[in-house]
Design a protein around this motif. Structure first.
Motif, PDB file in Angstrom:
ATOM      1  N   ALA A 836       0.815  -1.212   0.000  1.00 48.03           N
ATOM      2  CA  ALA A 836       0.000   0.000   0.000  1.00 48.03           C
ATOM      3  C   ALA A 836       0.851   1.265   0.000  1.00 48.03           C
ATOM      4  O   ALA A 836       0.506   2.259  -0.637  1.00 48.03           O
ATOM      5  CB  ALA A 836      -0.946  -0.008   1.207  1.00 48.03           C
ATOM      6  N   LYS A 839       2.325   1.550  -3.396  1.00 50.73           N
ATOM      7  CA  LYS A 839       1.313   1.363  -4.424  1.00 50.73           C
ATOM      8  C   LYS A 839       1.835   0.413  -5.508  1.00 50.73           C
ATOM      9  O   LYS A 839       1.704   0.654  -6.705  1.00 50.73           O
ATOM     10  CB  LYS A 839       0.887   2.705  -5.038  1.00 50.73           C
ATOM     11  N   ILE A 874      -6.379   2.521  -9.915  1.00 52.99           N
ATOM     12  CA  ILE A 874      -7.221   2.236  -8.752  1.00 52.99           C
ATOM     13  C   ILE A 874      -8.634   2.703  -9.077  1.00 52.99           C
ATOM     14  O   ILE A 874      -8.847   3.883  -9.418  1.00 52.99           O
ATOM     15  CB  ILE A 874      -6.691   2.932  -7.492  1.00 52.99           C
ATOM     16  N   ASN A 876     -12.744   2.257  -7.592  1.00 47.65           N
ATOM     17  CA  ASN A 876     -13.615   1.768  -6.531  1.00 47.65           C
ATOM     18  C   ASN A 876     -12.818   1.112  -5.403  1.00 47.65           C
ATOM     19  O   ASN A 876     -13.193   0.043  -4.900  1.00 47.65           O
ATOM     20  CB  ASN A 876     -14.648   0.788  -7.092  1.00 47.65           C
ATOM     21  N   ASN A 877     -11.687   1.751  -5.053  1.00 46.41           N
ATOM     22  CA  ASN A 877     -10.814   1.276  -3.981  1.00 46.41           C
ATOM     23  C   ASN A 877     -10.214  -0.094  -4.262  1.00 46.41           C
ATOM     24  O   ASN A 877      -9.794  -0.808  -3.338  1.00 46.41           O
ATOM     25  CB  ASN A 877     -11.561   1.247  -2.637  1.00 46.41           C
ATOM     26  N   ARG A 878     -10.196  -0.502  -5.534  1.00 44.35           N
ATOM     27  CA  ARG A 878      -9.586  -1.763  -5.924  1.00 44.35           C
ATOM     28  C   ARG A 878      -8.523  -1.487  -6.978  1.00 44.35           C
ATOM     29  O   ARG A 878      -8.650  -0.579  -7.805  1.00 44.35           O
ATOM     30  CB  ARG A 878     -10.629  -2.732  -6.512  1.00 44.35           C
ATOM     31  N   THR A 879      -7.441  -2.270  -6.952  1.00 43.44           N
ATOM     32  CA  THR A 879      -6.374  -2.108  -7.933  1.00 43.44           C
ATOM     33  C   THR A 879      -6.641  -3.004  -9.128  1.00 43.44           C
ATOM     34  O   THR A 879      -6.839  -4.223  -8.982  1.00 43.44           O
ATOM     35  CB  THR A 879      -5.015  -2.480  -7.322  1.00 43.44           C
TER      36      THR A 879
END
Length: 907
Positions: A836, A839, A874, A876-879
């Motif tokens: 995180a 990233k 990124i 919707n808070n997803r990678t």
């Protein structure tokens, strides 16, 4: 040497210049290009337009550093307007207090205090013990390297001034008063019969005089002393010389119409005469007779006759720059020294009260654009110069100063030569100290300014006394401390504990010094990469695992073993002293990973996979060269790829024949593979097998590998070689901890000196079928096959016809399809790790390790940097990752149906 004494005491004595007598002569030189043959003069000389200190120009003091008692380095930023734009230039000024009894100026001359021996300013300063110095006088760069102006060291005239117009000199009299003036040289040689002949100069090379444009040595007589190094006195003097060797005031040798071979002896001098001067010698001098020589300097300004012994030092320069605290008219054409161009400059001047000398350099490098001569005049006036003269500039401009607590002068700034370094010049102006050893005044701490967590670094301590001279560090007992818990003192150094900056301090008596140390954290890293990429997956395997970190500022650092933590997947292992050992392999695991971690930052994993034996070379189609070398040089032999014999008659082999009967000591016969380069072996090789045709010589048989870190790794094949016929030899490479990529450089025979009579000095061995056992580095080892279908915008997919729900749908952005990688790996095998902080997503499948960073086009594939046109995003808070880029690198085929927006993946 005996000379005639004049009652007025104004004529100088030629003194002995024996090597080792007292301090070496130190000549201050500003060595650069100035055309003296021929020289076109401009009358009247052009006047500078900067006769007053312009309001738009300003000198700002950036800092002051003490060099020694009575001398300090002052750094300036000079702002001026050039071509309508404001320009900022860096200048460095050594201020010398002539009223201080412990500081002196002198001339530094080439090497060993001799002319014609050019040397860098740093070299001259270190040789003579100067605490600071700059380049000095001008000299013809195509000549022998002799200063054009007068050079006086400790009252001795080393070189006389050339007969050139408008050339000023800087000097310090015996009473410590500075003077800038122009001087002529006059002298007389008197034979024993009382006849005399004018003496034209001392230790001068050939040049064209001004304004008469005559050759300097025609019909003239010169003296050459042991301060002249070259055996040519001088080159291209215009006529054939007659030379006279004088020792003890008596003529020892006369060479008519030819030079006396060799250098000038330290206890004598040579008279060199041409034309009419040579005729004078032929008429009035004979071996065994006495001869007297005297000379003087004459001020062109006042006409005063001056004995060089009245000066502590003198160095030649060029045009006058400042007079009476104002910019002066140029006393000589400045065209030949690029007077109107902004270049590096050197100058010297003094204050109105005569107590302070300013030794000035202007930088021309990546941080500073240099100055024109007119701009230099303004700068000199602005810092308080009352009278000043130009010294050599351009590429010759160099300043060295001794940092506090150090023992030698070092380069003060990068010269305009850049990577070419310092130019060798004829002489320089040196600053010297005679201060006694005093009490400790201050400390200087030095050491690494950055540490990694877990790393311990030693810090050194040096001191300086009340005269700013270095103090022996061995006698300094200090207490060390840190202002916070980011680092900790271990008794031998500071250890990095956690990320952040600390101020470390050393205290000894009244002395104290501090420096900042930054402990790097995971947030400072952009990559963490082990040198080893692949290794064999089997218990007992050991591999060298040094790790390199690339920082966000672009720098690369080697990470100490104690700073790295390892995470193992698919196996149990341990790392000690930079070597990873596999203890056991998990049941069913065909691939395993060892991932380096640092302060929460995950690096590129090492891939461990099943090994297989690979034929590396059978010599059937080798296209690289093979050659023989031997040690000592008397060792003879041949190495070549030839047709085999006997059971190998249908194949080619590498044959090494040797004859070690010559020479002595340990002897070696090498078969060089691919010249001196070698040939790359498989990554992560754990063993090597090789077929050898032995000769029962009882010598040693060895192989040499070149590792990635530049080290040579030696592996025994047979010790001793005690068999005949073909035999397969297998050697373990894991204990050698070879850093990859590595190469096999040579196979060779060793005949040791000890017990040499028991071993054969001649023989022949052959090699064939070299194989390496190494991990499989390609394919999808043990990975499942499947067919996966996804539709852009739909939160579901099918795996081999079975429907599954997705928590985020694939999407199309700017023509690129992005998918959640987790579901792909669930279907086709592999795993993904998300960092995180950085990233960064690390994807592993089979023997492939892929690292991608959100917003960064550079990605890593098995440790190698690659470039992509797209990056992870990124949503919707997803990678989400670029589908085609990731899938194809993982060995998964991708098919896109545009009409239905359907994605089909197969493996």
């Amino acid at each position: 040497m005996v000379v005639k004494r004049e009652e007025a005491g104004k004529r100088a004595k030629i003194v002995r210049m024996a090597a080792g007598q007292g301090k070496k002569l130190i000549l201050v030189s500003l060595a650069g290009l100035i055309w003296i043959q021929p020289m076109v003069l401009m009358e009247p000389f052009g006047r500078t337009t900067s006769t007053v200190y312009a309001a738009e120009s300003q000198a700002t003091k950036l800092g002051t550093e003490d060099i020694t008692s009575g001398a300090k380095l002052v750094k300036y930023q000079y702002t001026t307007t050039r071509s309508g734009k404001q320009v900022k230039v860096l200048a460095d000024v050594i201020e010398v207090d002539l009223s201080n009894p412990y500081v002196q100026l002198d001339v530094m001359t080439g090497k060993g205090g001799q002319v014609t021996t050019r040397q860098s300013v740093e070299g001259m300063a270190q040789e003579t013990g100067a605490v600071a110095g700059v380049n000095g006088d001008f000299f013809a760069t195509g000549g022998q390297g002799v200063p054009m102006g007068a050079a006086v060291s400790q009252g001795t005239l080393v070189t006389s001034p050339a007969k050139l117009q408008g050339m000023f000199t800087f000097g310090v009299r015996s009473d410590n008063t500075p003077v800038i003036d122009r001087y002529n040289f006059t002298g007389t040689v008197m034979a024993e019969d009382g006849s005399t002949f004018p003496l034209t100069g001392i230790n001068q090379e050939s040049y064209t005089t001004e304004p008469d444009k005559a050759y300097s040595h025609v019909n003239n007589m010169f003296i050459y002393t042991s301060a002249w190094k070259s055996e040519e006195r001088p080159k291209a003097s215009g006529t054939t010389p007659t030379e006279v060797l004088v020792q003890g005031g008596v003529i020892q040798q006369i060479s008519y119409q030819a030079a006396i071979p060799g250098q000038v002896p330290s206890d004598g001098y040579i008279l060199r005469a041409h034309g009419q001067a040579a005729d004078f010698i032929a008429t009035h001098m004979t071996v065994g007779q006495r001869v007297d020589a005297s000379y003087q300097l004459v001020s062109q300004t006042s006409g005063q006759q001056l004995n060089p012994s009245e000066f502590k030092m003198m160095i030649g320069g060029h045009t006058l720059l400042v007079d009476g605290g104002k910019a002066s008219a140029f006393t000589r054409s400045t065209t030949s020294i690029s007077g109107g161009s902004a270049v590096a400059r050197t100058a010297v001047g003094y204050s109105q009260d005569g107590k302070k000398v300013y030794i000035i350099t202007v930088e021309k490098n990546g941080s500073s654009s240099g100055l024109t001569l007119a701009e230099l005049q303004k700068f000199m006036v602005s810092i308080g110069v009352w009278k000043g003269v130009n010294l050599d500039g351009g590429g010759s401009t160099t300043m060295v100063t001794r940092p506090l607590a150090e023992t030698e002068a070092k380069l003060t700034f990068t010269t305009s030569n850049g990577s070419a370094g310092q130019r060798a010049v004829a002489n320089g102006l040196g600053v010297y100290t005679t201060a006694p050893q005093g009490a400790l005044k201050g400390l200087k701490v030095s050491g690494a300014s950055t540490l990694l967590i877990g790393q311990t670094a030693a810090y050194s301590l040096k001191g300086y006394d009340i005269y700013y001279n270095p103090v022996d560090a061995a006698g300094i007992q200090a207490t060390w401390k840190s202002d916070n818990g980011n680092v900790a003192w271990t008794g031998e150094g500071f250890k990095g504990i956690k990320a952040g900056t600390s101020k470390i301090t050393a205290v000894s008596g009244d002395g104290k010094d501090s420096m900042e140390v930054t402990v790097l954290g995971g947030a400072d890293l952009s990559s963490l990469t082990p040198v080893t990429t692949f290794a064999s997956l089997e218990a007992g395997v050991s591999v060298s695992v040094p790790v390199t970190a690339k920082l966000k500022n672009g720098n690369t650092v080697n990470v100490p073993d104690e700073s790295v933590k390892w995470e193992f997947t698919g196996m149990k292992a341990s790392v000690q002293n930079g070597v990873l050992s596999v203890q056991s392999v998990n049941n069913g695991a065909k691939v395993a990973y060892a991932t380096p971690k640092y302060d929460g930052f995950s690096g590129t994993p090492i891939v461990f996979s099943a090994s297989s034996e690979q034929v590396w070379e059978n010599f059937e189609n080798a296209t690289y060269p093979v050659s023989f070398t031997g040690l000592p040089t008397e060792a003879k032999g041949t190495a070549a790829i030839v047709q085999g014999t006997g059971e190998r008659e249908k194949s080619k082999v590498l044959k090494l024949d040797y004859d070690l009967t010559g020479g002595s000591g340990n002897k070696f016969a090498y078969a060089q593979i691919n010249g001196t380069t070698g040939k790359t072996i498989p990554e992560g090789a754990t063993s090597m097998a090789i077929d050898v045709l032995g000769d029962a010589s009882l010598n040693w048989l060895r192989a040499e590998f070149a590792a990635a870190d530049g080290k040579s790794i030696y592996v025994d094949l047979a010790r001793p070689l005690d068999f005949t016929g073909w035999k397969t030899i297998t050697v373990d490479l894991t204990a050698s901890a070879i850093k990859h990529p590595a190469k096999l450089k040579r196979l060779y025979v060793v005949n040791l000196e000890e017990g040499q009579d028991e071993r054969a000095l001649t023989g022949s061995v052959s090699f064939d079928n070299i194989r390496f056992t190494a991990p499989v580095t390609g394919g999808d080892t043990g990975m499942p096959s499947a067919t996966v279908t996804m539709v852009a915008g739909q939160s579901s997919m099918t795996v081999d016809g079975k429907k599954q729900t997705l928590d985020v749908a694939p999407l199309i952005k700017d023509g690129t399809t992005y998918v959640p990688i987790k579901y792909v790996l669930d279907a086709f095998g592999g795993q993904a790790a998300w960092n995180a902080k950085a990233k960064k997503i690390t994807v592993t499948r089979g023997t492939t390790v892929l690292e991608l960073t959100v917003g960064k086009k550079e990605y890593m594939l098995n440790g190698a940097a690659k470039q992509s046109a797209v990056t992870p995003i990124i949503a919707n808070n997803r990678t989400l990752v670029p589908l085609r880029l990731v899938s194809e690198q993982l060995g998964i085929n991708v098919n896109w149906e545009k009409k239905t927006k359907t994605i089909t993946l197969q493996s």
